[in-house]
Write a protein that holds these residues in place. Structure first.
Motif, PDB file in Angstrom:
ATOM      1  N   ILE A   1     -39.238 -14.407  -4.831  1.00 55.31           N
ATOM      2  CA  ILE A   1     -38.196 -15.398  -4.570  1.00 55.31           C
ATOM      3  C   ILE A   1     -37.940 -15.511  -3.073  1.00 55.31           C
ATOM      4  O   ILE A   1     -37.751 -16.613  -2.532  1.00 55.31           O
ATOM      5  CB  ILE A   1     -36.897 -15.033  -5.324  1.00 55.31           C
ATOM      6  CG1 ILE A   1     -37.112 -15.175  -6.840  1.00 55.31           C
ATOM      7  CG2 ILE A   1     -35.738 -15.916  -4.871  1.00 55.31           C
ATOM      8  CD1 ILE A   1     -35.946 -14.697  -7.667  1.00 55.31           C
ATOM      9  N   LEU A   2     -37.952 -14.384  -2.375  1.00 57.75           N
ATOM     10  CA  LEU A   2     -37.734 -14.378  -0.933  1.00 57.75           C
ATOM     11  C   LEU A   2     -38.807 -15.203  -0.221  1.00 57.75           C
ATOM     12  O   LEU A   2     -38.511 -15.978   0.693  1.00 57.75           O
ATOM     13  CB  LEU A   2     -37.746 -12.943  -0.416  1.00 57.75           C
ATOM     14  CG  LEU A   2     -37.482 -12.734   1.076  1.00 57.75           C
ATOM     15  CD1 LEU A   2     -36.093 -13.229   1.454  1.00 57.75           C
ATOM     16  CD2 LEU A   2     -37.641 -11.264   1.448  1.00 57.75           C
ATOM     17  N   LYS A   3     -40.052 -15.084  -0.659  1.00 61.86           N
ATOM     18  CA  LYS A   3     -41.164 -15.801  -0.035  1.00 61.86           C
ATOM     19  C   LYS A   3     -41.162 -17.287  -0.369  1.00 61.86           C
ATOM     20  O   LYS A   3     -41.543 -18.119   0.457  1.00 61.86           O
ATOM     21  CB  LYS A   3     -42.496 -15.181  -0.461  1.00 61.86           C
ATOM     22  CG  LYS A   3     -42.763 -13.801   0.152  1.00 61.86           C
ATOM     23  CD  LYS A   3     -44.103 -13.261  -0.314  1.00 61.86           C
ATOM     24  CE  LYS A   3     -44.398 -11.903   0.317  1.00 61.86           C
ATOM     25  NZ  LYS A   3     -45.703 -11.348  -0.150  1.00 61.86           N
ATOM     26  N   THR A   4     -40.756 -17.617  -1.587  1.00 58.65           N
ATOM     27  CA  THR A   4     -40.872 -19.005  -2.044  1.00 58.65           C
ATOM     28  C   THR A   4     -39.589 -19.818  -1.911  1.00 58.65           C
ATOM     29  O   THR A   4     -39.636 -21.038  -1.734  1.00 58.65           O
ATOM     30  CB  THR A   4     -41.324 -19.043  -3.516  1.00 58.65           C
ATOM     31  OG1 THR A   4     -40.372 -18.319  -4.326  1.00 58.65           O
ATOM     32  CG2 THR A   4     -42.704 -18.414  -3.666  1.00 58.65           C
ATOM     33  N   LYS A   5     -38.420 -19.162  -1.987  1.00 57.45           N
ATOM     34  CA  LYS A   5     -37.158 -19.901  -1.995  1.00 57.45           C
ATOM     35  C   LYS A   5     -36.218 -19.531  -0.852  1.00 57.45           C
ATOM     36  O   LYS A   5     -35.198 -20.190  -0.659  1.00 57.45           O
ATOM     37  CB  LYS A   5     -36.448 -19.709  -3.335  1.00 57.45           C
ATOM     38  CG  LYS A   5     -37.220 -20.264  -4.523  1.00 57.45           C
ATOM     39  CD  LYS A   5     -36.426 -20.131  -5.809  1.00 57.45           C
ATOM     40  CE  LYS A   5     -37.190 -20.712  -6.990  1.00 57.45           C
ATOM     41  NZ  LYS A   5     -36.421 -20.600  -8.261  1.00 57.45           N
ATOM     42  N   GLY A   6     -36.535 -18.474  -0.133  1.00 59.17           N
ATOM     43  CA  GLY A   6     -35.722 -18.129   1.021  1.00 59.17           C
ATOM     44  C   GLY A   6     -34.698 -17.034   0.768  1.00 59.17           C
ATOM     45  O   GLY A   6     -34.507 -16.557  -0.362  1.00 59.17           O
ATOM     46  N   ASP A   7     -34.033 -16.666   1.853  1.00 54.14           N
ATOM     47  CA  ASP A   7     -33.132 -15.514   1.851  1.00 54.14           C
ATOM     48  C   ASP A   7     -31.923 -15.701   0.941  1.00 54.14           C
ATOM     49  O   ASP A   7     -31.515 -14.774   0.239  1.00 54.14           O
ATOM     50  CB  ASP A   7     -32.670 -15.235   3.288  1.00 54.14           C
ATOM     51  CG  ASP A   7     -31.980 -13.898   3.415  1.00 54.14           C
ATOM     52  OD1 ASP A   7     -32.610 -12.867   3.151  1.00 54.14           O
ATOM     53  OD2 ASP A   7     -30.778 -13.883   3.762  1.00 54.14           O
ATOM     54  N   ALA A   8     -31.320 -16.894   0.940  1.00 52.12           N
ATOM     55  CA  ALA A   8     -30.098 -17.123   0.157  1.00 52.12           C
ATOM     56  C   ALA A   8     -30.359 -16.938  -1.336  1.00 52.12           C
ATOM     57  O   ALA A   8     -29.591 -16.275  -2.039  1.00 52.12           O
ATOM     58  CB  ALA A   8     -29.549 -18.521   0.434  1.00 52.12           C
ATOM     59  N   SER A   9     -31.447 -17.529  -1.830  1.00 55.76           N
ATOM     60  CA  SER A   9     -31.791 -17.397  -3.254  1.00 55.76           C
ATOM     61  C   SER A   9     -32.139 -15.955  -3.603  1.00 55.76           C
ATOM     62  O   SER A   9     -31.778 -15.455  -4.676  1.00 55.76           O
ATOM     63  CB  SER A   9     -32.971 -18.307  -3.599  1.00 55.76           C
ATOM     64  OG  SER A   9     -32.633 -19.661  -3.442  1.00 55.76           O
ATOM     65  N   ALA A  10     -32.827 -15.274  -2.693  1.00 53.87           N
ATOM     66  CA  ALA A  10     -33.207 -13.884  -2.930  1.00 53.87           C
ATOM     67  C   ALA A  10     -31.980 -12.982  -2.996  1.00 53.87           C
ATOM     68  O   ALA A  10     -31.903 -12.074  -3.831  1.00 53.87           O
ATOM     69  CB  ALA A  10     -34.154 -13.409  -1.832  1.00 53.87           C
ATOM     70  N   GLU A  11     -31.001 -13.229  -2.125  1.00 50.73           N
ATOM     71  CA  GLU A  11     -29.773 -12.422  -2.135  1.00 50.73           C
ATOM     72  C   GLU A  11     -28.980 -12.652  -3.409  1.00 50.73           C
ATOM     73  O   GLU A  11     -28.409 -11.720  -3.973  1.00 50.73           O
ATOM     74  CB  GLU A  11     -28.922 -12.753  -0.916  1.00 50.73           C
ATOM     75  CG  GLU A  11     -29.383 -12.092   0.366  1.00 50.73           C
ATOM     76  CD  GLU A  11     -28.307 -12.111   1.427  1.00 50.73           C
ATOM     77  OE1 GLU A  11     -27.257 -11.482   1.218  1.00 50.73           O
ATOM     78  OE2 GLU A  11     -28.519 -12.759   2.453  1.00 50.73           O
ATOM     79  N   GLU A  12     -28.920 -13.908  -3.863  1.00 51.43           N
ATOM     80  CA  GLU A  12     -28.200 -14.212  -5.106  1.00 51.43           C
ATOM     81  C   GLU A  12     -28.872 -13.526  -6.287  1.00 51.43           C
ATOM     82  O   GLU A  12     -28.205 -12.971  -7.166  1.00 51.43           O
ATOM     83  CB  GLU A  12     -28.149 -15.728  -5.321  1.00 51.43           C
ATOM     84  CG  GLU A  12     -27.319 -16.168  -6.516  1.00 51.43           C
ATOM     85  CD  GLU A  12     -25.834 -15.873  -6.355  1.00 51.43           C
ATOM     86  OE1 GLU A  12     -25.143 -15.778  -7.388  1.00 51.43           O
ATOM     87  OE2 GLU A  12     -25.361 -15.746  -5.204  1.00 51.43           O
ATOM     88  N   TYR A  13     -30.191 -13.556  -6.310  1.00 50.49           N
ATOM     89  CA  TYR A  13     -30.937 -12.885  -7.372  1.00 50.49           C
ATOM     90  C   TYR A  13     -30.676 -11.384  -7.336  1.00 50.49           C
ATOM     91  O   TYR A  13     -30.463 -10.749  -8.376  1.00 50.49           O
ATOM     92  CB  TYR A  13     -32.435 -13.155  -7.220  1.00 50.49           C
ATOM     93  CG  TYR A  13     -33.291 -12.350  -8.169  1.00 50.49           C
ATOM     94  CD1 TYR A  13     -33.449 -12.744  -9.492  1.00 50.49           C
ATOM     95  CD2 TYR A  13     -33.907 -11.177  -7.744  1.00 50.49           C
ATOM     96  CE1 TYR A  13     -34.211 -11.987 -10.368  1.00 50.49           C
ATOM     97  CE2 TYR A  13     -34.680 -10.423  -8.612  1.00 50.49           C
ATOM     98  CZ  TYR A  13     -34.823 -10.829  -9.919  1.00 50.49           C
ATOM     99  OH  TYR A  13     -35.574 -10.077 -10.787  1.00 50.49           O
ATOM    100  N   LEU A  14     -30.683 -10.817  -6.141  1.00 47.24           N
ATOM    101  CA  LEU A  14     -30.470  -9.385  -5.977  1.00 47.24           C
ATOM    102  C   LEU A  14     -29.074  -8.982  -6.452  1.00 47.24           C
ATOM    103  O   LEU A  14     -28.892  -7.939  -7.092  1.00 47.24           O
ATOM    104  CB  LEU A  14     -30.661  -9.004  -4.510  1.00 47.24           C
ATOM    105  CG  LEU A  14     -30.983  -7.541  -4.209  1.00 47.24           C
ATOM    106  CD1 LEU A  14     -32.325  -7.144  -4.816  1.00 47.24           C
ATOM    107  CD2 LEU A  14     -31.002  -7.305  -2.708  1.00 47.24           C
ATOM    108  N   LYS A  15     -28.080  -9.817  -6.142  1.00 46.09           N
ATOM    109  CA  LYS A  15     -26.705  -9.536  -6.573  1.00 46.09           C
ATOM    110  C   LYS A  15     -26.620  -9.498  -8.094  1.00 46.09           C
ATOM    111  O   LYS A  15     -26.045  -8.571  -8.682  1.00 46.09           O
ATOM    112  CB  LYS A  15     -25.759 -10.607  -6.031  1.00 46.09           C
ATOM    113  CG  LYS A  15     -24.294 -10.373  -6.379  1.00 46.09           C
ATOM    114  CD  LYS A  15     -23.453 -11.597  -6.091  1.00 46.09           C
ATOM    115  CE  LYS A  15     -23.690 -12.660  -7.135  1.00 46.09           C
ATOM    116  NZ  LYS A  15     -22.690 -13.724  -7.175  1.00 46.09           N
ATOM    117  N   ASN A  16     -27.205 -10.485  -8.768  1.00 48.23           N
ATOM    118  CA  ASN A  16     -27.162 -10.543 -10.232  1.00 48.23           C
ATOM    119  C   ASN A  16     -27.954  -9.401 -10.870  1.00 48.23           C
ATOM    120  O   ASN A  16     -27.526  -8.811 -11.869  1.00 48.23           O
ATOM    121  CB  ASN A  16     -27.698 -11.894 -10.721  1.00 48.23           C
ATOM    122  CG  ASN A  16     -26.811 -13.048 -10.307  1.00 48.23           C
ATOM    123  OD1 ASN A  16     -25.600 -12.875 -10.128  1.00 48.23           O
ATOM    124  ND2 ASN A  16     -27.380 -14.227 -10.138  1.00 48.23           N
ATOM    125  N   ALA A  17     -29.107  -9.093 -10.273  1.00 46.95           N
ATOM    126  CA  ALA A  17     -29.918  -7.995 -10.805  1.00 46.95           C
ATOM    127  C   ALA A  17     -29.210  -6.653 -10.627  1.00 46.95           C
ATOM    128  O   ALA A  17     -29.276  -5.776 -11.496  1.00 46.95           O
ATOM    129  CB  ALA A  17     -31.279  -7.968 -10.115  1.00 46.95           C
TER     130      ALA A  17
END
Length: 222
Positions: A14-30
Motif C-alpha cells: 500500500i505504501l508503494k502504490t497508494k502513498g504514506d497516508a493510505s499506508a498509515e490508515e491501514y497500519l492504524k486499523n491493522a
C-alpha cells in the motif's frame, strides 16, 4: 506471527502504490485488530475511561510503563495514527518489534546523547506531519504497580512541538505477562487524563511539567 507478517507485507504494498497516508490508515486499523485479537486470546479485560479527553488533532500520549503489553493496549484503545518512542532493544522482539518498525516508531539509544537528540527531533517532525506520538518517560518498565521518576528530557517532545499532552494511566499490565513470564488473564484499567495545552507554558510550568504529569497519572491509577 504469520498474520502480522502478511499485514506487514500488505502495508509495504500500500505504501508503494497508494502513498504514506493510505499506508498509515491501514497500519492504524491493522494495529487495532491485532490488539483486539491479542487481548482476547490472553484474556485481558479492559476498563477504559476518559476517551473523551483525546483531542481530534495529533497529540503526545505520556504514560506509565510496566509491560510490553502497554503498546498493544494503546494500539487497541487509541483511534489515531501514531508512533512510539521506544528503546532500540524492543525492536528486536519478534512481533512487537516487527510492527513498530512498520509504524512511526522512533528508536531511542539511551547510551548515545547525540542519537537521542536526533530521535527526539524525528518524533517532533512526525507530530508536525500529523502523527501522534507515545512516550513512556520512566525509561524502563516498572512492576508491582509503582510509577518511577519521569525523565524531564522526554517532555521536550511535547514542549518543542507545542503539542497537546494526554496523560495515560495503565494499571499494572505486567500482571498479564512480566510478573510471571507467562500470559495470564487480567482486568486492567486504562485512564486517559484531561489534555494539557503546552503552547503557552511558563518556564516554571515547563520545569514542573514532568512531576505534574506523573502526579496526574498516579492519581488516576488510584
Amino acid at each position: 506471527m504469520i498474520w502480522v507478517r502478511i499485514k506487514g507485507w500488505k502495508h509495504t504494498y500500500i505504501l508503494k502504490t497508494k502513498g504514506d497516508a493510505s499506508a498509515e490508515e491501514y497500519l492504524k486499523n491493522a494495529g487495532y485488530l491485532w490488539g483486539k485479537f491479542t487481548l482476547k486470546i490472553i484474556g485481558i479485560e479492559l476498563d477504559v475511561q476518559g476517551r473523551e479527553n483525546i483531542p481530534k488533532e495529533q497529540c503526545v500520549f505520556i504514560g506509565n510503563h510496566s509491560s510490553v503489553l502497554d503498546i498493544i493496549i494503546l494500539l487497541y484503545t487509541i483511534d489515531k495514527k501514531m508512533g512510539f518512542i521506544a528503546k532500540k532493544e524492543i525492536l528486536k522482539t519478534p512481533i512487537v518489534g516487527y510492527w513498530l518498525k512498520k509504524s512511526k516508531c522512533v528508536p531511542l539509544d539511551r547510551e548515545n546523547p547525540r542519537a537521542a537528540i536526533a530521535a527526539m527531533n524525528e518524533a517532533i517532525e512526525n507530530i508536525k506531519k500529523g502523527s501522534s506520538m507515545v512516550i513512556f518517560p520512566e525509561g524502563t518498565r516498572n512492576k508491582e504497580g509503582k510509577v518511577g521518576v519521569f525523565k524531564k528530557g522526554s517532555l521536550k517532545l511535547a514542549t518543542k512541538s507545542k503539542a497537546t499532552i494526554v496523560p495515560v494511566s495503565i494499571d499494572r499490565a505486567s500482571r498479564a505477562f512480566e510478573d510471571t513470564r507467562q500470559f495470564k488473564p487480567a482486568k486492567i484499567k486504562v485512564v486517559f487524563g484531561k489534555p494539557i495545552d503546552t503552547s503557552n507554558l511558563s518556564k516554571e510550568d515547563e520545569t514542573n511539567l514532568a512531576e505534574n504529569i506523573r502526579n496526574i497519572i498516579v492519581s488516576n491509577l488510584e
